[in-house]
Scaffold this motif. Structure first.
Motif, PDB file in Angstrom:
ATOM      1  N   ALA A  74     -63.401  12.714 -20.895  1.00 11.19           N
ATOM      2  CA  ALA A  74     -64.291  13.134 -21.973  1.00 11.19           C
ATOM      3  C   ALA A  74     -64.054  14.590 -22.341  1.00 11.19           C
ATOM      4  O   ALA A  74     -64.078  14.964 -23.531  1.00 11.19           O
ATOM      5  CB  ALA A  74     -65.746  12.924 -21.558  1.00 11.19           C
ATOM      6  N   ALA A  75     -63.818  15.441 -21.340  1.00 10.64           N
ATOM      7  CA  ALA A  75     -63.564  16.864 -21.604  1.00 10.64           C
ATOM      8  C   ALA A  75     -62.287  17.053 -22.408  1.00 10.64           C
ATOM      9  O   ALA A  75     -62.233  17.892 -23.321  1.00 10.64           O
ATOM     10  CB  ALA A  75     -63.480  17.623 -20.283  1.00 10.64           C
ATOM     11  N   GLN A  76     -61.276  16.272 -22.107  1.00 11.89           N
ATOM     12  CA  GLN A  76     -60.033  16.368 -22.864  1.00 11.89           C
ATOM     13  C   GLN A  76     -60.249  15.931 -24.309  1.00 11.89           C
ATOM     14  O   GLN A  76     -59.787  16.586 -25.246  1.00 11.89           O
ATOM     15  CB  GLN A  76     -58.944  15.518 -22.210  1.00 11.89           C
ATOM     16  CG  GLN A  76     -57.573  15.669 -22.875  1.00 11.89           C
ATOM     17  CD  GLN A  76     -56.500  14.916 -22.125  1.00 11.89           C
ATOM     18  OE1 GLN A  76     -56.764  13.887 -21.506  1.00 11.89           O
ATOM     19  NE2 GLN A  76     -55.280  15.416 -22.171  1.00 11.89           N
ATOM     20  N   ARG A  77     -60.981  14.849 -24.494  1.00 13.32           N
ATOM     21  CA  ARG A  77     -61.279  14.397 -25.861  1.00 13.32           C
ATOM     22  C   ARG A  77     -62.126  15.419 -26.617  1.00 13.32           C
ATOM     23  O   ARG A  77     -61.999  15.571 -27.834  1.00 13.32           O
ATOM     24  CB  ARG A  77     -62.013  13.054 -25.825  1.00 13.32           C
ATOM     25  CG  ARG A  77     -61.165  11.881 -25.371  1.00 13.32           C
ATOM     26  CD  ARG A  77     -61.866  10.551 -25.594  1.00 13.32           C
ATOM     27  NE  ARG A  77     -63.033  10.376 -24.729  1.00 13.32           N
ATOM     28  CZ  ARG A  77     -62.999   9.788 -23.545  1.00 13.32           C
ATOM     29  NH1 ARG A  77     -61.842   9.319 -23.063  1.00 13.32           N
ATOM     30  NH2 ARG A  77     -64.107   9.634 -22.833  1.00 13.32           N
ATOM     31  N   GLY A  78     -62.984  16.125 -25.889  1.00 13.42           N
ATOM     32  CA  GLY A  78     -63.890  17.072 -26.536  1.00 13.42           C
ATOM     33  C   GLY A  78     -63.336  18.462 -26.725  1.00 13.42           C
ATOM     34  O   GLY A  78     -64.031  19.340 -27.253  1.00 13.42           O
ATOM     35  N   LEU A  98     -61.204  15.089  -2.321  1.00  9.55           N
ATOM     36  CA  LEU A  98     -60.642  14.223  -3.362  1.00  9.55           C
ATOM     37  C   LEU A  98     -61.040  14.728  -4.745  1.00  9.55           C
ATOM     38  O   LEU A  98     -60.210  14.772  -5.670  1.00  9.55           O
ATOM     39  CB  LEU A  98     -61.119  12.794  -3.165  1.00  9.55           C
ATOM     40  CG  LEU A  98     -60.758  11.801  -4.276  1.00  9.55           C
ATOM     41  CD1 LEU A  98     -59.251  11.606  -4.365  1.00  9.55           C
ATOM     42  CD2 LEU A  98     -61.456  10.457  -4.042  1.00  9.55           C
ATOM     43  N   GLN A  99     -62.285  15.118  -4.904  1.00 10.65           N
ATOM     44  CA  GLN A  99     -62.733  15.654  -6.186  1.00 10.65           C
ATOM     45  C   GLN A  99     -61.889  16.859  -6.599  1.00 10.65           C
ATOM     46  O   GLN A  99     -61.472  16.978  -7.758  1.00 10.65           O
ATOM     47  CB  GLN A  99     -64.205  16.067  -6.094  1.00 10.65           C
ATOM     48  CG  GLN A  99     -64.759  16.603  -7.405  1.00 10.65           C
ATOM     49  CD  GLN A  99     -66.135  17.216  -7.245  1.00 10.65           C
ATOM     50  OE1 GLN A  99     -66.425  17.866  -6.245  1.00 10.65           O
ATOM     51  NE2 GLN A  99     -66.996  17.008  -8.230  1.00 10.65           N
ATOM     52  N   GLU A 100     -61.618  17.743  -5.652  1.00 13.43           N
ATOM     53  CA  GLU A 100     -60.791  18.912  -5.942  1.00 13.43           C
ATOM     54  C   GLU A 100     -59.386  18.500  -6.387  1.00 13.43           C
ATOM     55  O   GLU A 100     -58.833  19.060  -7.343  1.00 13.43           O
ATOM     56  CB  GLU A 100     -60.698  19.813  -4.718  1.00 13.43           C
ATOM     57  CG  GLU A 100     -61.979  20.541  -4.360  1.00 13.43           C
ATOM     58  CD  GLU A 100     -61.754  21.584  -3.267  1.00 13.43           C
ATOM     59  OE1 GLU A 100     -60.579  21.800  -2.881  1.00 13.43           O
ATOM     60  OE2 GLU A 100     -62.736  22.177  -2.797  1.00 13.43           O
ATOM     61  N   GLU A 101     -58.802  17.535  -5.679  1.00 16.98           N
ATOM     62  CA  GLU A 101     -57.442  17.111  -6.003  1.00 16.98           C
ATOM     63  C   GLU A 101     -57.370  16.481  -7.392  1.00 16.98           C
ATOM     64  O   GLU A 101     -56.406  16.695  -8.142  1.00 16.98           O
ATOM     65  CB  GLU A 101     -56.928  16.131  -4.945  1.00 16.98           C
ATOM     66  CG  GLU A 101     -56.663  16.776  -3.597  1.00 16.98           C
ATOM     67  CD  GLU A 101     -55.715  17.958  -3.712  1.00 16.98           C
ATOM     68  OE1 GLU A 101     -54.673  17.832  -4.380  1.00 16.98           O
ATOM     69  OE2 GLU A 101     -56.029  19.017  -3.136  1.00 16.98           O
ATOM     70  N   ILE A 102     -58.377  15.699  -7.756  1.00 12.75           N
ATOM     71  CA  ILE A 102     -58.413  15.095  -9.091  1.00 12.75           C
ATOM     72  C   ILE A 102     -58.494  16.184 -10.150  1.00 12.75           C
ATOM     73  O   ILE A 102     -57.817  16.123 -11.186  1.00 12.75           O
ATOM     74  CB  ILE A 102     -59.597  14.120  -9.206  1.00 12.75           C
ATOM     75  CG1 ILE A 102     -59.372  12.910  -8.302  1.00 12.75           C
ATOM     76  CG2 ILE A 102     -59.795  13.674 -10.655  1.00 12.75           C
ATOM     77  CD1 ILE A 102     -60.578  11.997  -8.181  1.00 12.75           C
ATOM     78  N   GLY A 114     -55.628  17.230 -13.085  1.00  9.69           N
ATOM     79  CA  GLY A 114     -56.137  16.817 -14.387  1.00  9.69           C
ATOM     80  C   GLY A 114     -55.610  17.658 -15.537  1.00  9.69           C
ATOM     81  O   GLY A 114     -54.836  18.594 -15.346  1.00  9.69           O
ATOM     82  N   PRO A 115     -56.053  17.363 -16.754  1.00 18.82           N
ATOM     83  CA  PRO A 115     -55.497  17.990 -17.960  1.00 18.82           C
ATOM     84  C   PRO A 115     -56.188  19.286 -18.387  1.00 18.82           C
ATOM     85  O   PRO A 115     -55.752  19.915 -19.351  1.00 18.82           O
ATOM     86  CB  PRO A 115     -55.732  16.904 -19.013  1.00 18.82           C
ATOM     87  CG  PRO A 115     -57.012  16.237 -18.585  1.00 18.82           C
ATOM     88  CD  PRO A 115     -56.979  16.249 -17.082  1.00 18.82           C
ATOM     89  N   ILE A 116     -57.247  19.714 -17.697  1.00 17.50           N
ATOM     90  CA  ILE A 116     -58.052  20.842 -18.146  1.00 17.50           C
ATOM     91  C   ILE A 116     -57.862  22.038 -17.211  1.00 17.50           C
ATOM     92  O   ILE A 116     -57.894  21.871 -15.985  1.00 17.50           O
ATOM     93  CB  ILE A 116     -59.559  20.479 -18.174  1.00 17.50           C
ATOM     94  CG1 ILE A 116     -59.800  19.128 -18.855  1.00 17.50           C
ATOM     95  CG2 ILE A 116     -60.371  21.588 -18.832  1.00 17.50           C
ATOM     96  CD1 ILE A 116     -59.466  19.105 -20.310  1.00 17.50           C
TER      97      ILE A 116
END
Length: 242
Positions: free
Chosen positions: A81-85, A112-116, A120-122
């Motif tokens: 959603a952040a990438q789309r926004g 795991l959250q950190e690794e994602i 990620g794209p942001i």
């Protein structure tokens, strides 16, 4: 600057929103009470559309193995959603030493959250904090039996929620770190001693018994203290108790 604070009605989130607004930014709190569900994705696109920064302070409803699925799904939904926004900066709050305690399901989930986020794209920032002073009562309740509280002597570096929020707000309005900032309290105390200080301050007659097998922190074998480059918060534990 406009920021979407996901989990912005919780212990840390509400303080982050207050700090950001006081600094002249537009911080919008989001959570289940405002119609956002980060697992199903409901309302997420609307929450992050057109904002400069997303601050993700959501937390798993459990500390067991199910927390892995929560963070995996919620991060996938929020990052997409952040990438789309058109979001330019994504911030998460994590835990000091999170990658040093694989014995704990919740710590593995936060790692795991950190690794994602990193993959990620942001552009991103991770703020890792030590254990909150506000959670000491909960930690003691896990192993309280009658007039006794059993706690291990695990070294803890407690930090006040208001100091965590200040650190998150500062990072959120800066340039993406593309890395981690560690923040912690100004003193290191064994968890059993922290319990004794708490009970004594409140004139609570219960006794703390040192038990290396008691509670979640008994499983901690790695280092959950800050490194020399960390930011140390000003609030000491006895000041917070007062």
């Amino acid at each position: 600057m406009k920021l979407a604070v996901i989990g912005g009605t919780g212990l840390i989130g509400a303080r982050v929103v207050k700090d950001l607004d006081a600094a002249g930014h537009e911080a919008v709190p989001h959570g289940k009470s405002t119609g956002i569900d980060v697992v199903s994705g409901q309302g997420v696109d609307e929450a992050v559309a057109g904002v400069d920064v997303v601050v993700n302070l959501t937390n798993s409803p459990t500390f067991d193995e199910a927390s892995l699925a929560f963070f995996r799904t919620s991060m996938d939904n929020l990052l997409a959603a952040a990438q789309r926004g058109g979001v330019r900066h994504f911030v998460v709050l994590s835990i000091v030493g999170v990658d040093q305690v694989p014995e704990l399901d919740y710590y593995r989930a936060k790692a795991l959250q950190e690794e994602i986020l990193k993959s990620g794209p942001i552009p991103y920032s991770i703020v890792r904090a030590t254990q909150f002073m506000e959670f000491v009562d909960a930690v003691m309740s896990w192993t309280a039996e009658g007039e006794t509280v059993r706690l291990p002597a695990t070294p803890i570096q407690p930090i006040a929620a208001k100091d965590v929020a200040a650190a998150v707000a500062e990072v959120a309005v800066g340039e993406p770190l593309m890395g981690v900032r560690n923040v912690g309290g100004p003193e290191i105390l064994p968890l059993d001693e922290l319990g004794r200080i708490t009970l004594s301050h409140r004139a609570d007659g219960r006794t703390v018994v040192t038990d290396p097998t008691a509670g979640m922190f008994a499983a901690v074998r790695g280092d959950v203290l800050t490194d020399p480059n960390a930011r140390l918060a000003p609030t000491r534990y006895t000041e917070w108790l007062d």
